[in-house]
Design an enzyme around this catalytic site. Structure first.
Site, PDB file in Angstrom:
ATOM      1  N   CYS A  22       0.834  -1.203   0.000  1.00 33.12           N
ATOM      2  CA  CYS A  22       0.000   0.000   0.000  1.00 33.12           C
ATOM      3  C   CYS A  22       0.871   1.256   0.000  1.00 33.12           C
ATOM      4  CB  CYS A  22      -0.906  -0.013   1.226  1.00 33.12           C
ATOM      5  SG  CYS A  22      -2.119   1.329   1.245  1.00 33.12           S
TER       6      CYS A  22
ATOM      7  N   ASP B  79       0.385   3.671   1.837  1.00 28.12           N
ATOM      8  CA  ASP B  79       0.292   4.240   3.184  1.00 28.12           C
ATOM      9  C   ASP B  79       1.677   4.647   3.685  1.00 28.12           C
ATOM     10  OD1 ASP B  79       0.165   4.213   6.218  1.00 28.12           O
ATOM     11  OD2 ASP B  79      -1.949   3.909   5.732  1.00 28.12           O
TER      12      ASP B  79
ATOM     13  N   ARG C  52       2.889   4.884   6.528  1.00 34.53           N
ATOM     14  CA  ARG C  52       3.416   4.158   7.697  1.00 34.53           C
ATOM     15  C   ARG C  52       4.068   2.842   7.331  1.00 34.53           C
ATOM     16  NH1 ARG C  52      -2.299   4.152  10.570  1.00 34.53           N
ATOM     17  NH2 ARG C  52      -2.783   3.643   8.381  1.00 34.53           N
TER      18      ARG C  52
ATOM     19  N   HIS D   6      -2.067  -4.105   5.340  1.00 36.25           N
ATOM     20  CA  HIS D   6      -1.766  -3.594   6.684  1.00 36.25           C
ATOM     21  C   HIS D   6      -3.065  -3.285   7.413  1.00 36.25           C
ATOM     22  CE1 HIS D   6      -2.748   0.694   5.804  1.00 36.25           C
ATOM     23  NE2 HIS D   6      -2.423   0.326   4.555  1.00 36.25           N
TER      24      HIS D   6
END
Length: 752
Positions: A582, A584, A586, A643
């Site tokens: 992803c 993302d 994080r 995630h």
């Protein structure tokens, strides 16, 4: 209660079989090597020839039976010849035997108190230098014997006297010595199958037969003082300080040589490792017995131990049996020793002495900067004496160790943005203060300074010098930002806290994995400490953008470390994994997989989605990456990593992927419809697992099936050349889970 005597007999039978098969033949090889060396070392030690045989017997039987090393062989050691010769001249032979006995008692006491491992703290450079120096001294002294003369009282005098000795004609004595050396050199060049007899024994035998057959006028060995003519040791007369020093010197030299030999011999076999305390105790007992019987000091010797290991010895019985063979030889065939010319034994000692100067040790020490210790010890032993040379070597080794422990590097440079970067590494002590202040004084006033302290110790003098410079620099309008990689020695000292008394263990070399916000100051500045926040312009201007500051930090810290790796792969990449995850922020693929440059070929998108072949809307970027990774790069694994708390999956749960105001995102999330349908058909979620995280996991499994719709991927999977892996990263727990998925046939393509 019955005892399983059958198993005990089996163990005993196996033990006897091993001794007969391995240790008995090895003991005969070592015996043949040991006898010439025992006689030669006796001659070099100014001791009766029988003393070497006694030490060989005791070293084999007593030290071998009680010792803690499986294959080490003990006996008279060439490294102790100089000490013994000096003691014989100073106190007499019988008093030297008493010194040997007392040295053995000291070794026994040290072994009982289990201090053997402390001997390993002696620098190997000192030990090798000492042995090399002893070898040079022995070779110089015995060279005079070959030439028909007598050794002088010191190595320097032997060197001075050598030209006159060479100028004289010495007849057959020289022939005997040269023949022995020629045999020793030539024997090592013969094929292995022809070298049935060890070189020393063959050389002495050939020289003895030749001298006897041609009736050469040579000096014969006097074995009139044999094993049967024993006289008790006597207490040495003289200054007790000198006697005590002699006892300690013999005990330590013999003990250290034995223990280092045990460690070295452990590398030659796969059996039980040496018990050093037991070995030292055994050496002490052997020296007590050898001294009482009129023998030379005993130590573990590397030549015989190496021969024992290479001959296939498995246990201490080989060393014990070799001592028995020496005893039988001395009792039954000792008369044959009288046929050996003394010049032949001297030639053997010259050959052994030159071999003790091992160039291989110098090469090994060069990479550690200890060559000066080796040569200083060697020179000290040759010029001044054994004890003096060892003390010189130990002193130099200690000085070099102190220099390494207190070494500090200070590097200051001006960067392109005008800021100064100062890097200080090592141990910051008072010895480094002159260099520290010289480098810091070169920084102009009012400059912005980033100072990295990569140190493992800081004493008060260094702190005061650094702190005073910082205060003066900031009073003049400059800024100083201190960042400590190891424990915060400077911050603790500035706050008045007590620093650690010894070096602290190093922390991670950098905190590159922390977010930018966490890499500024990670804890409040101590009271009274002037520690500004990193990334500030002088004059309190706006902060330097984090991205540019991060790039600057990469150039400063990480680039020098990874540059050699990246240089090697600059022309070609060879990743083994295609990693789809992803977008993302994080998720850091290299962090959660502990991978580095060149490992992962990475594709990132919202929701870690893999469009099925022919799906609408089409997405050629993901398909192109899959095609390139499998057909060109030849990756062996494709990993899909989802995630927890994925925003894309949350959008699918909330509105089926419809995101008002974000039309392109809504079209992209249609590729997650099959994941949502699979989630709905799966029914209630397991206890403790929320619907969002369950969908995140199901989405990963669905993307693995989507991969199989691509013909190239499906073909490679079926051929066993490609593996599909599903990962799920729990952000809150910082844990990576491998998702279990069963192989499935290729799914049909989605309708256009």
């Amino acid at each position: 209660m019955e005892t399983d005597t059958k198993s005990e007999k089996t163990v005993t039978s196996r033990g006897i079989s091993s001794v007969l098969r391995y240790d008995l033949p090895a003991s005969l090889v070592v015996f043949l090597v040991a006898v010439p060396l025992c006689l030669g070392i006796s001659v070099a030690s100014e001791a009766p020839p029988a003393a070497g045989l006694i030490a060989g017997v005791v070293g084999g039987v007593v030290a071998g039976f009680l010792g803690g090393s499986a294959v080490q062989v003990s006996g008279p050691a060439a490294g102790l010849a100089l000490v013994v010769a000096d003691l014989v001249i100073r106190y007499g032979w019988r008093a030297t035997c008493m010194i040997t006995l007392m040295a053995g008692a000291l070794q026994l006491l040290l072994g009982v108190f289990r201090v053997a491992r402390a001997a390993l703290a002696v620098s190997p450079a000192v030990v090798h230098g000492m042995l090399a120096g002893v070898g040079v001294v022995i070779a110089l002294s015995q060279l005079h014997v070959i030439l028909g003369g007598s050794p002088q009282s010191s190595a320097v005098e032997n060197i001075v006297e050598l030209p006159r000795q060479i100028a004289d004609l010495h007849g057959y004595a020289v022939f005997a010595g040269l023949l022995t050396i020629a045999m020793l050199v030539a024997w090592g060049r013969l094929p292995q199958r022809l070298r049935l007899v060890p070189a020393p024994l063959a050389a002495l035998a050939v020289t003895a037969v030749t001298a006897w057959g041609l009736d050469w006028d040579v000096t014969r060995i006097d074995l009139s003082v044999g094993l049967g003519e024993w006289s008790a040791p006597v207490l040495p007369q003289g200054d007790w300080h000198g006697i005590a020093t002699a006892v300690i010197l013999v005990a330590l030299l013999a003990g250290v040589e034995s223990l280092l030999c045990s460690v070295a011999v452990d590398k030659l076999h796969d059996g039980r490792r040496a018990d050093l305390d037991r070995e030292l105790t055994a050496q002490g007992a052997a020296n007590m017995v050898s001294g009482a019987l009129g023998g030379l000091p005993v130590a573990g010797v590397i030549v015989r131990s190496t021969a024992n290991a290479r001959a296939g010895a498995r246990s201490r019985w080989s060393a014990v049996l070799h001592g028995v063979w020496i005893l039988l030889f001395a009792l039954g065939l000792g008369w044959t020793v009288t046929f050996i010319p003394l010049e032949a034994l001297a030639a053997l000692l010259v050959f052994i002495g030159t071999q003790m100067v091992n160039i291989g040790h110098v090469r090994n020490l060069r990479g550690h900067g200890e060559v000066p210790v080796y040569f200083v010890t060697l020179g000290g032993v040759v010029v001044l004496g054994l004890a003096e040379g060892v003390l010189l070597g130990l002193a130099l080794a200690a000085l070099l160790a102190l220099r390494r422990l207190t070494r500090v590097t200070v590097h200051a440079e001006r960067e392109s943005d005008g800021r100064w970067h100062v890097a200080i590494g090592g141990s910051l002590t008072f010895l480094g203060v002159p260099r520290l202040t010289a480098e810091l004084s070169a920084i102009p006033p009012r400059a912005a300074v980033d100072l990295d302290l990569n140190i493992d110790f800081m004493d008060n003098a260094a702190f005061e010098a650094l702190h005073a410079w910082r205060q003066n620099h900031e009073r003049g309008g400059g800024t100083v930002d201190i960042d400590e990689v190891h424990d915060e020695w400077y911050a603790m000292a500035a706050s008045g806290a007590r620093t650690l008394p010894a070096k602290s263990p190093p922390a991670a070399p950098d905190h590159w994995w922390l977010p930018w916000s966490h890499r500024r100051r990670r804890r409040p500045a101590p009271a009274g400490a002037l520690i500004p926040v990193r990334h500030q312009h002088s004059g309190g201007g706006p902060a330097v953008p984090d991205l540019l500051a991060g790039a600057r930090e990469f150039h400063r810290r990480t680039a020098p470390l990874v540059r050699p790796v990246l240089h090697g792969m600059a022309r070609k990449q060879e990743p083994s994994h295609l990693f789809i995850t992803c977008a993302d922020s994080r998720i850091v693929p290299n962090l959660i997989t502990a991978s580095g440059p060149g490992d992962l070929f990475t594709v990132r998108n919202i929701g870690n989605l893999v469009p099925r072949r022919g799906a609408a809307p089409p997405d050629h970027s993901v398909t192109a990456a899959i095609e390139y990774a499998t057909e060109v790069l030849g990756v062996r694994t494709i990993t899909v990593c989802g995630h927890s708390g994925c925003g894309a999956m949350a959008a699918l749960l909330d509105g089926g992927g419809r995101t008002p105001g974000l039309p392109e995102l809504s079209r992209w999330l249609r590729h997650g419809d099959l994941s949502l349908a699979r989630f709905v058909s799966a029914g209630d979620e397991p206890a403790g697992d929320g619907p969002l995280d369950r969908l995140c996991r199901i989405n990963v499994l669905q993307q693995l099936e989507n991969l199989r719709t691509h013909p190239g991927v499906d073909r490679l999977v079926r051929a066993g050349r490609l593996e599909l892996v599903g990962l799920y990263f729990d952000i809150a727990a910082a844990r990576v889970h491998v998702l279990d998925h069963s192989p499935v046939p290729a799914a049909p393509t989605a309708p256009a």
